[in-house]
Design an enzyme around this catalytic site. Structure first.
Site, PDB file in Angstrom:
ATOM      1  N   ALA A  53       0.869  -1.174   0.000  1.00 52.32           N
ATOM      2  CA  ALA A  53       0.000   0.000   0.000  1.00 52.32           C
ATOM      3  C   ALA A  53       0.904   1.220   0.000  1.00 52.32           C
ATOM      4  O   ALA A  53       2.033   1.155   0.498  1.00 52.32           O
ATOM      5  CB  ALA A  53      -0.867  -0.007   1.251  1.00 52.32           C
ATOM      6  N   GLY A 103       0.527  -4.896   0.859  1.00 53.62           N
ATOM      7  CA  GLY A 103      -0.623  -4.931  -0.057  1.00 53.62           C
ATOM      8  C   GLY A 103      -0.314  -5.631  -1.374  1.00 53.62           C
ATOM      9  O   GLY A 103      -1.225  -6.147  -2.033  1.00 53.62           O
TER      10      GLY A 103
HETATM   11  N1  COA Z   1       4.608   3.106  -0.335  1.00 53.01           N
HETATM   12  C1  COA Z   1       5.059   4.287  -0.797  1.00 53.01           C
HETATM   13  N2  COA Z   1       6.235   4.428  -1.428  1.00 53.01           N
HETATM   14  C2  COA Z   1       6.977   3.317  -1.596  1.00 53.01           C
HETATM   15  C3  COA Z   1       6.575   2.060  -1.118  1.00 53.01           C
HETATM   16  C4  COA Z   1       5.325   1.986  -0.465  1.00 53.01           C
HETATM   17  N3  COA Z   1       4.850   0.833   0.004  1.00 53.01           N
HETATM   18  N4  COA Z   1       7.539   1.154  -1.415  1.00 53.01           N
HETATM   19  C5  COA Z   1       8.505   1.830  -2.046  1.00 53.01           C
HETATM   20  N5  COA Z   1       8.177   3.133  -2.160  1.00 53.01           N
HETATM   21  C6  COA Z   1       8.945   4.206  -2.795  1.00 53.01           C
HETATM   22  C7  COA Z   1      10.137   4.634  -1.948  1.00 53.01           C
HETATM   23  O1  COA Z   1       9.725   5.562  -0.956  1.00 53.01           O
HETATM   24  C8  COA Z   1      11.016   5.266  -2.996  1.00 53.01           C
HETATM   25  O2  COA Z   1      10.478   6.534  -3.329  1.00 53.01           O
HETATM   26  P1  COA Z   1      11.481   7.805  -3.548  1.00 53.01           P
HETATM   27  O3  COA Z   1      12.375   7.393  -4.683  1.00 53.01           O
HETATM   28  O4  COA Z   1      10.560   8.915  -3.895  1.00 53.01           O
HETATM   29  O5  COA Z   1      12.219   7.977  -2.259  1.00 53.01           O
HETATM   30  C9  COA Z   1      10.769   4.378  -4.215  1.00 53.01           C
HETATM   31  O6  COA Z   1       9.536   3.728  -3.994  1.00 53.01           O
HETATM   32  C10 COA Z   1      11.821   3.302  -4.403  1.00 53.01           C
HETATM   33  O7  COA Z   1      11.920   2.555  -3.209  1.00 53.01           O
HETATM   34  P2  COA Z   1      13.293   2.383  -2.370  1.00 53.01           P
HETATM   35  O8  COA Z   1      12.930   2.154  -0.947  1.00 53.01           O
HETATM   36  O9  COA Z   1      14.232   3.511  -2.667  1.00 53.01           O
HETATM   37  O10 COA Z   1      13.868   1.036  -3.032  1.00 53.01           O
HETATM   38  P3  COA Z   1      14.840  -0.020  -2.360  1.00 53.01           P
HETATM   39  O11 COA Z   1      15.274  -0.937  -3.442  1.00 53.01           O
HETATM   40  O12 COA Z   1      15.887   0.660  -1.527  1.00 53.01           O
HETATM   41  O13 COA Z   1      13.904  -0.852  -1.323  1.00 53.01           O
HETATM   42  C11 COA Z   1      11.906  -2.006  -0.658  1.00 53.01           C
HETATM   43  C12 COA Z   1      12.857  -1.619  -1.813  1.00 53.01           C
HETATM   44  C13 COA Z   1      10.705  -2.718  -1.258  1.00 53.01           C
HETATM   45  C14 COA Z   1      12.623  -2.954   0.306  1.00 53.01           C
HETATM   46  C15 COA Z   1      11.472  -0.728   0.101  1.00 53.01           C
HETATM   47  O14 COA Z   1      10.997   0.213  -0.854  1.00 53.01           O
HETATM   48  C16 COA Z   1      10.383  -0.949   1.115  1.00 53.01           C
HETATM   49  O15 COA Z   1      10.661  -1.453   2.195  1.00 53.01           O
HETATM   50  N6  COA Z   1       9.152  -0.548   0.780  1.00 53.01           N
HETATM   51  C17 COA Z   1       8.020  -0.619   1.690  1.00 53.01           C
HETATM   52  C18 COA Z   1       7.537  -2.031   1.823  1.00 53.01           C
HETATM   53  C19 COA Z   1       6.400  -2.082   2.815  1.00 53.01           C
HETATM   54  O16 COA Z   1       6.553  -1.813   3.986  1.00 53.01           O
HETATM   55  N7  COA Z   1       5.241  -2.453   2.308  1.00 53.01           N
HETATM   56  C20 COA Z   1       4.084  -2.601   3.121  1.00 53.01           C
HETATM   57  C21 COA Z   1       3.306  -1.342   3.109  1.00 53.01           C
HETATM   58  S1  COA Z   1       1.831  -1.532   4.032  1.00 53.01           S
END
Ligand code: COA
Length: 256
Positions: free
Chosen positions: A65, A110
């Site tokens: 999400a 999500g």
């Molecule tokens: N919601 C909003 N934005 C998200 C997102 C989410 N669930 N997952 C990733 N993004 C965004 C990041 O904030 C980043 O945005 P920015 O470039 O404007 O800063 C972009 O997507 C790329 O993600 P990034 O974190 O830089 O990539 P990464 O390779 O370092 O890490 C993940 C990848 C998937 C491990 C990490 O993005 C993450 O932990 N995401 C959230 C996962 C999560 O908690 N999901 C459950 C949500 S309820």
């Protein structure tokens, strides 16, 4: 037609790509509006006989999400958000047309819940599955507590949701979360191959398999309703403020 989805119809198969690659295809309000409109189209258009759902870019199916929409929500607003997500995913799960998730990278939160609401999951070797909401001081709210338990069993589901750990594709295959693992460049082709086999069968019987198998789940939806209530409760806690704040500030959360 859609703001956040790309669609391509070929020989009865609608390939749908969630298309927010700069946010790892995170599910915001627009994606949910589009997914609901998509299901209207799938339900009514006879040219669509089955669906493959995937994510844009090489890195993610759907990374969850959209966490930026979680700030400033009251408990009631959070419950409404979870209910909206659950209702949308019920539409996929209950579709009488087969839907395959082609999971081509991160399927977290999500995103894992979206994949689990599809009838079948296939994955690429770089797929990663998890319910990391716990890192945000939250619990899954789009049916994850229910469907993950159904798919991989109570103990494994508890571990994933309490630890926030991810499963790689091989482990997801081992525990039954995905049916098959393919190389990234063959995932879509293999998904189409399986769906083509399914579409060669009688569509009414296929639809009835879906309905009958779904009937083995939780018919009164009590677990889903409890998930909405508990998800809402999280929003009144300092844990959630810290967890979501830390993600948005790109730091490690500190829970007391
Ligand atoms: N919601 C909003 N934005 C998200 C997102 C989410 N669930 N997952 C990733 N993004 C965004 C990041 O904030 C980043 O945005 P920015 O470039 O404007 O800063 C972009 O997507 C790329 O993600 P990034 O974190 O830089 O990539 P990464 O390779 O370092 O890490 C993940 C990848 C998937 C491990 C990490 O993005 C993450 O932990 N995401 C959230 C996962 C999560 O908690 N999901 C459950 C949500 S309820």
């Amino acid at each position: 037609m859609y703001q956040t989805l790309l669609t391509e119809l070929e020989q009865g198969i609608l390939t749908v790509t969630v298309n927010r690659p700069d946010k790892l295809n995170a599910l915001n309000r627009s994606v949910f509006d589009d997914l609901n409109a998509l299901m209207d189209q799938v339900d009514t258009d006879p040219a669509i006989r089955g669906v493959i759902l995937t994510g844009s870019g090489p890195k993610a199916f759907v990374a969850g999400a959209d966490i930026s929409e979680f700030t400033q929500l009251s408990k009631e607003e959070a419950m409404a958000l979870a209910k909206r997500g659950q209702d949308c995913f019920f539409r996929l799960e209950r579709s009488r047309k087969p839907i395959i998730a082609a999971v081509n990278g991160f399927a977290l939160g999500g995103g894992c819940e979206l994949a689990m609401s599809c009838h079948i999951r296939l994955a690429s070797e770089n797929a990663r599955f998890g319910q990391p909401e716990i890192n945000l001081g939250l619990i899954p709210g789009y049916g994850g507590t229910q469907r993950l338990t159904q798919l991989i069993g109570k103990g494994r589901a508890m571990e994933l949701m309490m630890s926030g750990n991810m499963l790689n594709a091989a482990d997801a295959h081992r525990v039954g979360l995905v049916n098959h693992v393919f190389t990234a460049d063959t995932l879509l082709e293999e998904s189409k191959k399986l769906l083509t086999t399914i579409l060669s069968k009688g569509p009414n019987a296929v639809g009835r398999v879906i309905a009958a198998v779904n009937a083995s789940g939780t018919p009164d939806e009590a677990g889903y309703k409890e998930e909405v209530r508990l998800f809402g409760e999280c929003f009144a806690t300092p844990e959630m403020q810290e967890g979501v704040g830390a993600f948005l500030e790109k730091r490690t959360p500190k829970f007391s």
